[in-house]
Design an enzyme around this catalytic site. Structure first.
Site, mmCIF file in Angstrom:
data_model
loop_
_atom_site.group_PDB
_atom_site.id
_atom_site.type_symbol
_atom_site.label_atom_id
_atom_site.label_comp_id
_atom_site.label_asym_id
_atom_site.label_seq_id
_atom_site.Cartn_x
_atom_site.Cartn_y
_atom_site.Cartn_z
ATOM 1 N N SER A 186 0.733 -1.124 -0.024
ATOM 2 C CA SER A 186 -0.143 -0.327 0.165
ATOM 3 C C SER A 186 0.542 1.360 -0.095
ATOM 4 O O SER A 186 0.737 2.531 -0.543
ATOM 5 C CB SER A 186 -0.850 0.294 0.818
ATOM 6 N N HIS B 91 2.160 1.564 -3.940
ATOM 7 C CA HIS B 91 1.186 1.983 -4.933
ATOM 8 C C HIS B 91 0.714 3.890 -3.998
ATOM 9 O O HIS B 91 0.150 4.564 -5.405
ATOM 10 C CB HIS B 91 -0.618 2.476 -3.961
ATOM 11 N N CYS C 170 -0.122 -4.794 9.857
ATOM 12 C CA CYS C 170 -0.961 -4.552 8.388
ATOM 13 C C CYS C 170 -1.193 -5.496 7.734
ATOM 14 O O CYS C 170 -2.143 -6.071 7.509
ATOM 15 C CB CYS C 170 -0.190 -3.787 7.641
HETATM 16 N N1 APR Z 1 -1.240 -12.801 -10.349
HETATM 17 C C1 APR Z 1 -1.266 -13.698 -9.429
HETATM 18 N N2 APR Z 1 -0.129 -12.895 -8.374
HETATM 19 C C2 APR Z 1 0.597 -11.834 -9.369
HETATM 20 C C3 APR Z 1 0.880 -11.365 -10.094
HETATM 21 C C4 APR Z 1 -1.088 -11.979 -11.173
HETATM 22 N N3 APR Z 1 -1.417 -11.539 -12.388
HETATM 23 N N4 APR Z 1 1.213 -10.472 -10.521
HETATM 24 C C5 APR Z 1 1.791 -10.184 -9.584
HETATM 25 N N5 APR Z 1 1.626 -11.302 -8.514
HETATM 26 C C6 APR Z 1 1.605 -11.444 -7.252
HETATM 27 C C7 APR Z 1 3.214 -10.910 -6.481
HETATM 28 O O1 APR Z 1 4.484 -12.329 -7.179
HETATM 29 C C8 APR Z 1 3.540 -10.814 -5.301
HETATM 30 O O2 APR Z 1 3.886 -12.207 -4.718
HETATM 31 O O3 APR Z 1 1.022 -11.105 -6.128
HETATM 32 C C9 APR Z 1 2.246 -10.695 -5.042
HETATM 33 C C10 APR Z 1 1.747 -8.959 -4.505
HETATM 34 O O4 APR Z 1 2.285 -8.910 -3.188
HETATM 35 P P1 APR Z 1 3.304 -8.259 -2.560
HETATM 36 O O5 APR Z 1 3.534 -7.107 -3.817
HETATM 37 O O6 APR Z 1 4.457 -8.204 -1.591
HETATM 38 O O7 APR Z 1 1.791 -6.953 -1.411
HETATM 39 P P2 APR Z 1 1.127 -6.938 -0.691
HETATM 40 O O8 APR Z 1 1.594 -6.367 0.859
HETATM 41 O O9 APR Z 1 0.871 -8.227 -0.306
HETATM 42 O O10 APR Z 1 -0.209 -5.756 -0.914
HETATM 43 C C11 APR Z 1 -0.888 -6.817 -1.585
HETATM 44 O O11 APR Z 1 -2.821 -5.875 -0.481
HETATM 45 O O12 APR Z 1 -3.711 -4.656 1.209
HETATM 46 C C12 APR Z 1 -3.191 -4.327 0.021
HETATM 47 O O13 APR Z 1 -2.529 -2.834 -0.721
HETATM 48 C C13 APR Z 1 -2.213 -4.173 -0.888
HETATM 49 O O14 APR Z 1 -3.208 -3.820 -3.108
HETATM 50 C C14 APR Z 1 -1.976 -4.562 -2.228
HETATM 51 C C15 APR Z 1 -2.689 -6.203 -1.728
HETATM 52 ZN ZN ZN Z 2 -0.485 -1.911 4.132
#
Ligand code: APR
Ligand code: ZN
Ligand code: ZN
Length: 362
Positions: free
Chosen positions: A40, A43, A163
């Site tokens: 987040s 983002h 979080c």
């Molecule tokens: N399909 C499936 N998984 C994917 C894809 C896809 N097309 N593209 C990327 N990923 C995976 C990445 O490999 C990664 O493991 O999605 C995961 C995203 O993880 P992080 O970047 O660590 O994100 P995170 O902090 O878990 O947050 C995810 O939740 O709270 C919300 O704002 C936050 O929108 C964000 C989401």
């Molecule tokens: Zn967060």
């Protein structure tokens, strides 16, 4: 004290000297010990969500109480606390009906562009972020933005609960109320998605399908409780899930924040199933669904911070960790200094990490 400041979107964070005043009557000053890097934050850094700048980001943290305001009785100096951005008043309609994450009382919040608790010796105002601003050596927060935890809980693991863990776990347990034996699919296995998988295992879900483009994440997901994995590189995700389950899942969780994965989460539901959107879909972006699918009572809903009641949920999560049910050690991919924060976000962008944490000096 030092804090990481976002001056402009798509620019690296800059470490600046910042100060905070003494706590107001209901405020608590915390010595930050650990702050996690959450998607987040990214983002906002990428401008996908608006926020007044410059600002000190960060919203997943744990620390030690340093000073309390004159009306604070909940904590005292020396207490260990986890922060939560879901600051609540306890008396508005949402709070009194149990939905504290939707609290409407703005007097307890540090409103973007209005709160004035950080200063840095320049004319330009420095904004606080999500009631916390954790990428800083000290945090000045409302007393209803923290929860006390037992002192034998390692703070770097406790921070994650603030979080990522509560958001993923809470989406499964609080928002979707997954029942024992139900099938669950989780799209996106970063820090938040892993917590959804671990939460589904704690809730007793029957089958837990992890979906991620990174095979390393899929391996870890299996350790946390996933019973099946789906790699988007092997073909259509929805079709793979339908084949695995013989028609779709009871619950899907989108934990990434993208249009196409949000649409997939709805399309992979069995009749009567519910899709829960956890990821932050870019501001202004719309998603498209097949209207026909609603005839079979499929549902789609949002989940904010895991619909938490964090004063109750977070100590429970600590107990789950202590009893070996919540595998928090597996979340931490890197421990960084505050000065290395930009490298941490670069690794997140590359999809390499589950969670990187900033360790502040004790
Ligand atoms: N399909 C499936 N998984 C994917 C894809 C896809 N097309 N593209 C990327 N990923 C995976 C990445 O490999 C990664 O493991 O999605 C995961 C995203 O993880 P992080 O970047 O660590 O994100 P995170 O902090 O878990 O947050 C995810 O939740 O709270 C919300 O704002 C936050 O929108 C964000 C989401
Ligand atoms: Zn967060
Ligand atoms: Zn309220």
């Amino acid at each position: 004290m030092k804090a990481a400041v976002l001056h402009e979107v798509n620019q690296p964070l800059v470490i600046e000297d910042v100060s905070v005043p003494n706590p107001g009557p209901r405020e608590v000053l915390i010595r930050t010990r650990v702050a996690g890097l959450c998607h987040s934050d990214l983002h906002f850094m990428e401008g996908l969500y608006p926020h007044p700048l410059p600002a000190v980001l960060g919203h997943e943290s744990a620390g030690v109480v340093e000073k309390v305001g004159s009306d604070v009785t909940y904590v005292k100096p020396g207490d260990h606390v986890v922060t939560c951005l879901s600051v609540f008043c306890g008396t508005c309609d949402q709070c009194t009906t149990g939905r504290t994450v939707l609290c409407t009382d703005t007097t307890v919040k540090m409103l973007p562009g209005q709160s004035n608790r950080l200063s840095w010796g320049r004319k330009e105002k420095l904004n606080q972020f999500l009631n916390l601003s954790s990428f800083a050596e000290q945090m000045l927060v409302h007393e209803n933005a923290i929860v006390k935890i037992r002192k034998d809980m390692p703070l770097e693991l406790a921070a994650l609960i603030g979080c990522g863990v509560i958001t993923g776990y809470g989406a499964v347990v609080n928002t979707a109320k997954v029942q024992a034996g139900e099938t669950v699919a989780v799209i996106g296995c970063g820090g938040v998605g892993m917590a959804a998988i671990n939460g589904a295992a704690i809730a007793g879900a029957g089958r837990i399908i992890a979906i991620d483009t990174n095979p390393v994440k899929l391996q870890l997901a299996t350790k946390l409780g996933a019973t099946d994995i789906v790699d988007p590189a092997r073909g259509d995700v929805v079709q793979q899930v339908r084949e695995l389950t013989g028609g779709g899942v009871h619950h899907s969780f989108e934990v990434l924040g993208r249009k196409e994965t949000a649409e997939q989460s709805f399309a992979m539901l069995a009749a009567g199933g519910t899709a829960t959107i956890v990821g932050m879909i870019p501001f202004g972006q719309k998603i498209e669904l097949h209207g026909f699918d609603f005839l079979r009572e499929r549902r789609i809903q949002g989940s904010s911070m895991g619909s938490n009641h964090f004063r109750v949920d977070m100590p429970r999560l600590v107990e789950f960790y202590m009893r070996g049910k919540l595998h928090l050690e597996d979340w931490i991919s890197a421990k960084l200094k505050l000065s290395e924060i930009n490298e941490g976000f670069a690794a997140m962008k590359a999809g390499k990490t589950v969670r990187s944490v900033i360790m502040f000096d004790a």
